[in-house]
Design an enzyme around this catalytic site. Structure first.
Site, PDB file in Angstrom:
ATOM      1  N   THR A  37      56.481  59.008  42.022  1.00  0.00           N
ATOM      2  CA  THR A  37      56.066  58.559  40.870  1.00  0.00           C
ATOM      3  C   THR A  37      55.236  59.609  40.124  1.00  0.00           C
ATOM      4  O   THR A  37      54.515  60.526  40.919  1.00  0.00           O
ATOM      5  CB  THR A  37      55.193  57.340  41.176  1.00  0.00           C
ATOM      6  OG1 THR A  37      54.460  57.093  39.913  1.00  0.00           O
ATOM      7  CG2 THR A  37      54.395  57.402  42.208  1.00  0.00           C
ATOM      8  N   ASP A  38      55.085  59.599  38.722  1.00  0.00           N
ATOM      9  CA  ASP A  38      54.052  60.368  38.140  1.00  0.00           C
ATOM     10  C   ASP A  38      52.718  60.113  38.557  1.00  0.00           C
ATOM     11  O   ASP A  38      51.844  60.864  38.259  1.00  0.00           O
ATOM     12  CB  ASP A  38      54.488  60.346  36.560  1.00  0.00           C
ATOM     13  CG  ASP A  38      54.342  59.010  36.187  1.00  0.00           C
ATOM     14  OD1 ASP A  38      53.871  58.102  36.673  1.00  0.00           O
ATOM     15  OD2 ASP A  38      54.409  58.610  34.758  1.00  0.00           O
ATOM     16  N   GLU A  39      52.396  58.865  39.053  1.00  0.00           N
ATOM     17  CA  GLU A  39      51.096  58.269  39.319  1.00  0.00           C
ATOM     18  C   GLU A  39      50.468  59.398  40.366  1.00  0.00           C
ATOM     19  O   GLU A  39      49.134  59.429  40.445  1.00  0.00           O
ATOM     20  CB  GLU A  39      50.911  57.298  39.875  1.00  0.00           C
ATOM     21  CG  GLU A  39      51.362  56.106  38.676  1.00  0.00           C
ATOM     22  CD  GLU A  39      50.991  54.841  38.916  1.00  0.00           C
ATOM     23  OE1 GLU A  39      49.981  54.623  39.657  1.00  0.00           O
ATOM     24  OE2 GLU A  39      51.492  53.803  38.185  1.00  0.00           O
TER      25      GLU A  39
ATOM     26  N   TYR B 206      47.843  52.725  45.672  1.00  0.00           N
ATOM     27  CA  TYR B 206      49.185  52.698  45.568  1.00  0.00           C
ATOM     28  C   TYR B 206      49.431  54.299  45.296  1.00  0.00           C
ATOM     29  O   TYR B 206      50.545  54.936  45.987  1.00  0.00           O
ATOM     30  CB  TYR B 206      49.646  52.051  44.386  1.00  0.00           C
ATOM     31  CG  TYR B 206      51.043  52.508  43.855  1.00  0.00           C
ATOM     32  CD1 TYR B 206      52.025  52.245  44.649  1.00  0.00           C
ATOM     33  CD2 TYR B 206      51.167  53.265  42.622  1.00  0.00           C
ATOM     34  CE1 TYR B 206      53.438  52.621  44.109  1.00  0.00           C
ATOM     35  CE2 TYR B 206      52.572  53.687  42.323  1.00  0.00           C
ATOM     36  CZ  TYR B 206      53.534  53.403  43.039  1.00  0.00           C
ATOM     37  OH  TYR B 206      54.740  53.536  42.686  1.00  0.00           O
TER      38      TYR B 206
ATOM     39  N   LYS C 190      51.814  56.956  47.745  1.00  0.00           N
ATOM     40  CA  LYS C 190      52.915  57.670  47.356  1.00  0.00           C
ATOM     41  C   LYS C 190      52.824  59.117  47.296  1.00  0.00           C
ATOM     42  O   LYS C 190      53.793  59.929  47.977  1.00  0.00           O
ATOM     43  CB  LYS C 190      53.298  57.235  45.615  1.00  0.00           C
ATOM     44  CG  LYS C 190      53.670  55.709  45.811  1.00  0.00           C
ATOM     45  CD  LYS C 190      54.937  55.287  46.219  1.00  0.00           C
ATOM     46  CE  LYS C 190      56.221  56.047  45.692  1.00  0.00           C
ATOM     47  NZ  LYS C 190      57.413  55.509  46.317  1.00  0.00           N
TER      48      LYS C 190
END
Ligand code: NAD
Ligand code: DAU
Length: 343
Positions: free
Chosen positions: A125-127, A153, A157
């Protein structure tokens, strides 16, 4: 070609299963999913009887079960979608995020090493890049942007991504990673912004916007994400990270207003509520690498994608209503009560 798709009963995973079965009629797709609260087996009903499809209820952290499945299926590739995916839940209770997102990834890669694999793909994810300031619209996340996570979260990741790259460097496992921006489209679980707002608006319930609704997300239609992963699997270079996003930045409040307008609901339903802790301000992907190397481009414009999505939720009311009522969790018993499971 046999591909194990983990988390295929969730939002993006199920769309990917449909995409692969449609695109490659000679591939065997094996979906491995624990069916947590976010997994909905009824989503996969249209492909349950496809002879090239198999569903297995299994936890990716269950090493014995995963090894047994690899022994049986001898997969050529693994695409790992399985994860705890909701930021708000990770703030309430981080533990399961660390277990599934990090240790589960390790189990899958250990299985890949033990049984041999052509490619392990990690759906990230870009997060992992943290956030960008609102007053610097010139800044974007590239693959070189440092990891700088905000929530449990995103930390889980990012940890998984580092482990994947470590398995590449240390053991020579053939891996790729995609880091995508916010997806939207059919089968999106109604705890996330877009489906939650559609469901609440249709039920004339308040639309809870965090803070002032000024946070920006970079939205991509789910099918475009699936096509990007398909390309990376077949043409991506091993050991590489690919950012996936379509330069489609929107403020939360503007999305909610679009949904109100499309459904003919009053904006007075919008309710500003306490902000998310550590709320990331802006995400924005630079997709130059995947465009240049693999020729990927998003095909669905937001104006079309959001109308298609709203229409899907109107036409498939039963899908999300059974989720809201909790009834969907009985579906597995109905379908699989008398069938064998692994693990
Ligand atoms: P989702 O929550 O809709 O689905 C997750 C699926 O994984 C569910 O079917 C669930 O049952 C399964 N699962 C959870 N824990 C498991 C375990 N221990 N073993 C086996 N299966 C398990 O998630 P999503 O939105 O479809 O996201 C899929 C992946 O894509 C995630 O890895 C997420 O981090 C990533 N991602 C999501 C987005 C997005 O906008 N939704 C964007 C970029 C990346
Ligand atoms: O960027 C990719 C990520 O996008 C994925 O890695 C995550 O798995 C996925 O859940 C998503 O994370 P977000 O936190 O961006 O998505 P969410 O739908 O939870 O929230 C989108 C924005 O809307 C965010 O700024 C918080 C806000 N929001 C969300 C909800 C659920 C609200 O204002 N009200 C809400 O009720």
């Amino acid at each position: 070609m046999t591909i194990i798709v983990t988390g295929g009963a969730g939002f993006i995973g199920s769309n990917f299963v449909f995409h692969m079965l449609d695109t490659y009629p000679d591939y065997r797709i094996v979906c491995l999913d624990k069916l947590t609260y976010a997994g909905n087996l009824s989503t996969l009903e249209p492909v349950m009887d496809n002879p090239n499809f198999r569903f297995v209820k299994l936890d990716i952290c269950d090493r014995e079960g995963v090894y047994r499945l690899f022994e049986e299926e001898k997969p050529d590739m693994v695409v790992n979608f399985a994860a705890e995916s909701h930021v708000d839940r990770s703030i309430e209770d981080p533990e399961v995020f660390l277990r599934t997102n990090i240790l589960g990834t390790q189990v899958l890669m250990d299985a890949c090493r033990k049984y041999g694999i052509r490619r392990y793909h990690q759906v990230s994810t870009d997060e992992v890049y943290g956030d960008l300031p609102l007053d610097r619209p010139d800044l974007f996340f590239t693959e070189e942007t440092p990891i700088h996570t905000s929530s449990p979260y995103s930390a889980s990741k990012a940890s998984a991504d580092l482990l994947v790259l470590a398995y590449y460097r240390t053991y020579g496992l053939s891996v790729t990673i995609s880091r995508c921006s916010n997806n939207y489209g059919p089968y999106h679980f109604p705890e996330k912004l877009i489906p939650l707002m559609i469901a609440n608006a249709l039920n004339d319930k308040p639309l809870p916007v965090y803070g002032q609704g000024l946070n920006v997300r970079d939205w991509l239609y789910v099918e475009d994400h699936c096509k990007a992963i398909d390309l990376i699997l077949h043409k991506g270079r091993e050991g590489q990270v690919y950012n996936v996003g379509g330069h489609n930045e929107m403020r939360n409040i503007d999305i909610v207003k679009i949904i109100c307008k499309a459904l003919g609901k009053p904006e007075s339903l919008i309710t500003y509520v306490t902000d998310r802790k550590g709320h990331d301000m802006r995400y924005a992907i630079d997709p130059t690498k995947i465009h240049r190397e693999l020729g990927w481009e998003p095909e669905t414009k937001f104006a079309d994608g959001i109308q298609k999505t709203i229409a899907w939720y109107l036409e498939n009311r039963r899908w999300w209503e059974t989720i809201l009522s909790g009834e969907y969790q009985n579906y597995y018993e109905k379908m699989y009560g008398s069938r064998e499971t692994l693990g």
